[in-house]
Write a protein that holds these residues in place. Structure first.
Motif, short mmCIF file in Angstrom:
data_model
loop_
_atom_site.label_atom_id
_atom_site.label_comp_id
_atom_site.label_asym_id
_atom_site.label_seq_id
_atom_site.Cartn_x
_atom_site.Cartn_y
_atom_site.Cartn_z
N ALA A 70 37.38 -11.68 43.45
CA ALA A 70 38.05 -11.68 44.76
C ALA A 70 37.00 -11.48 45.84
N LEU A 71 36.63 -12.55 46.51
CA LEU A 71 35.49 -12.53 47.43
C LEU A 71 35.71 -11.59 48.60
N ASN A 72 36.91 -11.52 49.13
CA ASN A 72 37.16 -10.63 50.27
C ASN A 72 37.14 -9.16 49.85
N HIS A 73 37.63 -8.90 48.65
CA HIS A 73 37.64 -7.52 48.15
C HIS A 73 36.21 -7.04 47.87
N PHE A 74 35.43 -7.89 47.20
CA PHE A 74 34.03 -7.57 46.93
C PHE A 74 33.18 -8.23 48.01
N ALA A 75 33.25 -7.62 49.19
CA ALA A 75 32.64 -8.21 50.38
C ALA A 75 31.12 -8.00 50.38
N LEU A 76 30.45 -8.90 51.07
CA LEU A 76 29.00 -8.84 51.19
C LEU A 76 28.57 -7.53 51.82
N ALA A 77 27.55 -6.89 51.24
CA ALA A 77 27.01 -5.63 51.76
C ALA A 77 25.50 -5.65 51.62
N GLU A 78 24.81 -5.09 52.60
CA GLU A 78 23.35 -5.05 52.56
C GLU A 78 22.87 -4.25 51.35
N PRO A 79 21.94 -4.79 50.57
CA PRO A 79 21.46 -4.06 49.39
C PRO A 79 20.52 -2.92 49.76
N VAL A 80 20.46 -1.93 48.91
CA VAL A 80 19.52 -0.83 49.06
C VAL A 80 18.13 -1.32 48.64
N LEU A 81 17.15 -1.10 49.49
CA LEU A 81 15.78 -1.53 49.17
C LEU A 81 14.90 -0.37 48.75
N ASP A 82 15.18 0.83 49.24
CA ASP A 82 14.31 1.97 48.96
C ASP A 82 15.16 3.24 48.82
N PRO A 83 15.13 3.88 47.65
CA PRO A 83 14.37 3.48 46.47
C PRO A 83 15.06 2.34 45.73
N PRO A 84 14.30 1.51 45.00
CA PRO A 84 14.93 0.44 44.23
C PRO A 84 15.91 1.05 43.21
N THR A 85 17.15 0.57 43.25
CA THR A 85 18.21 1.18 42.45
C THR A 85 18.88 0.12 41.60
N PHE A 86 18.85 0.34 40.30
CA PHE A 86 19.42 -0.60 39.34
C PHE A 86 20.71 -0.01 38.79
N LEU A 87 21.73 -0.87 38.62
CA LEU A 87 23.04 -0.41 38.20
C LEU A 87 23.57 -1.28 37.06
N LEU A 88 23.92 -0.63 35.96
CA LEU A 88 24.62 -1.29 34.85
C LEU A 88 26.06 -0.82 34.88
N VAL A 89 26.99 -1.76 34.99
CA VAL A 89 28.42 -1.45 34.97
C VAL A 89 29.00 -1.99 33.66
#
Length: 373
Positions: free
Chosen positions: A183-202
């Motif tokens: 659902a594109l509107n629900h999962f809306a575009l958001a600026e990514p975190v650059l510092d610190p580099p953060t990796f996420l496994l869901v």
């Protein structure tokens, strides 16, 4: 028409099929969501009802291999279908497809459909017991798919496995779809975190999600980049193929992994990430990666069925070999070394989500094939 949707978790039905359910209701169809009695997710059931669906229950041991319990599941589903008399039954995930499609046919539900969302533990034929389970699963699937008009696959590799094992009867048509879409509107575009580099496994705490490879890669990278963050978000699991919660908590005590527990809404966690990671051994179509792409996140995945359908190597992320922590670490380190990749590949991921994985388009495709739209 009355449409029965059969799954193995209320939460999964809410997360993956909300767009489809709402579309069915908009078209004037009655929707019955059938979820396990043992699923105590009252919020999930309430969410389904808030969409205008009714909810019915049935007994299900999701992970168990007890034939007596599975027979009880089949009998209960037959009773539900006989009582409710839906016009259409749509079944997804392993046991709902195997037992639900057959029970619906026996109960004379006129139109029956199935979706293969992944092959699961039983098709990981890397041990004698798993090879036996593969043969049993193939036989059960063959019976179930003989009862449906159309079986949907989310990737070509899964389809080939079924074709190579002669599981799909000639009488059953085959259709492809882009997973459940996002659902594109629900999962809306958001600026990514650059510092610190953060990796996420869901993902659920399963070895087939590549959790141990992710922990191994994090261990290697933490030694070189101590500020980098490596997070895991997902519910604990029990039974075959699970990674014990105690093991994950051990990685947390070691300082290499942050375990975030489970949540109904992944968006705040994705918003607080630079890159989503899924070193899975096999997927149908990975929803967690599609959701990350929709929010503008680059991805690192394995070159595995399902995963390779959503990540174009070098465009919206990187693909790495299966079960290779060193290769996974090397791909993740590229984002640490060049932070511009985080935004550039994230933007490419959003564009791909808009053109290929829009849940509205996926739902319309499914409903047209089911002759409901």
């Amino acid at each position: 028409m009355k449409v029965a949707i059969l799954g193995n978790q209320a939460r999964a039905m809410v997360n993956f099929w909300s767009v489809l359910i709402r579309r069915l209701r908009t078209l004037g169809h009655e929707v019955l969501c059938i979820v396990p009695d043992a699923d105590t997710d009252t919020e999930g059931r309430a969410a389904l009802e808030a969409m205008g669906a009714r909810v019915a229950g049935y007994p299900l041991d999701r992970k168990g291999l007890n034939p007596v319990r599975d027979a009880a599941t089949f009998a209960a589903l037959y009773r539900v279908f006989r009582q409710e008399r839906p016009d259409v039954a749509f079944c997804f995930t392993i046991k709902p497809v195997i037992y639900g499609a057959t029970a619906a046919a026996l109960a004379r539900v006129p139109a029956r459909y199935a979706m293969i969302t992944g092959l699961g533990y039983m098709f990981e034929a890397d041990s004698p017991i798993k090879r036996v389970l593969t043969k049993v699963a193939a036989l059960l699937y063959r019976v179930a798919l003989a009862c449906v008009r159309t079986v949907f696959f989310q990737n070509m590799e899964d389809r080939r496995v079924f074709e190579d094992n002669h599981i799909i009867p000639h009488s059953t048509s085959v259709a492809m779809c882009r997973g459940t879409g996002v659902a594109l509107n629900h999962f809306a575009l958001a600026e990514p975190v650059l510092d610190p580099p953060t990796f996420l496994l869901v993902g659920r705490l399963l070895e087939a999600k590549g959790l141990r490879e992710y922990a191994g890669a994090a261990r290697l990278l933490k030694a070189k980049h101590p500020d980098a963050r490596f997070r895991v978000l997902g519910p604990p699991e029990t039974g075959p193929g699970s990674v014990p919660l105690s093991e994950v908590e051990g990685w947390t005590r070691e300082g290499i992994i942050e375990y975030l527990g489970q949540t109904r809404d992944v968006r705040p966690y994705v918003a607080d990430a630079s890159v989503v990671v899924l070193p899975s051994w096999r997927e149908g179509t990975p929803c967690s990666v599609m959701e990350g792409m929709s929010m503008g996140r680059a991805a690192v995945v394995t070159d595995a069925p399902g995963c390779r359908e959503v990540v174009e190597d070098g465009v919206n992320g990187f693909r790495v070999p299966l079960r290779d922590p060193e290769a996974l670490a090397a791909a993740m380190e590229r984002f640490i070394a060049d932070r511009s990749l985080i935004a550039r590949m994230g933007q490419a991921g959003r564009r791909l989500a808009e053109t290929e994985f829009d849940a509205d388009k996926v739902s319309e495709h499914i409903l047209r094939i089911m002759r409901l739209a």
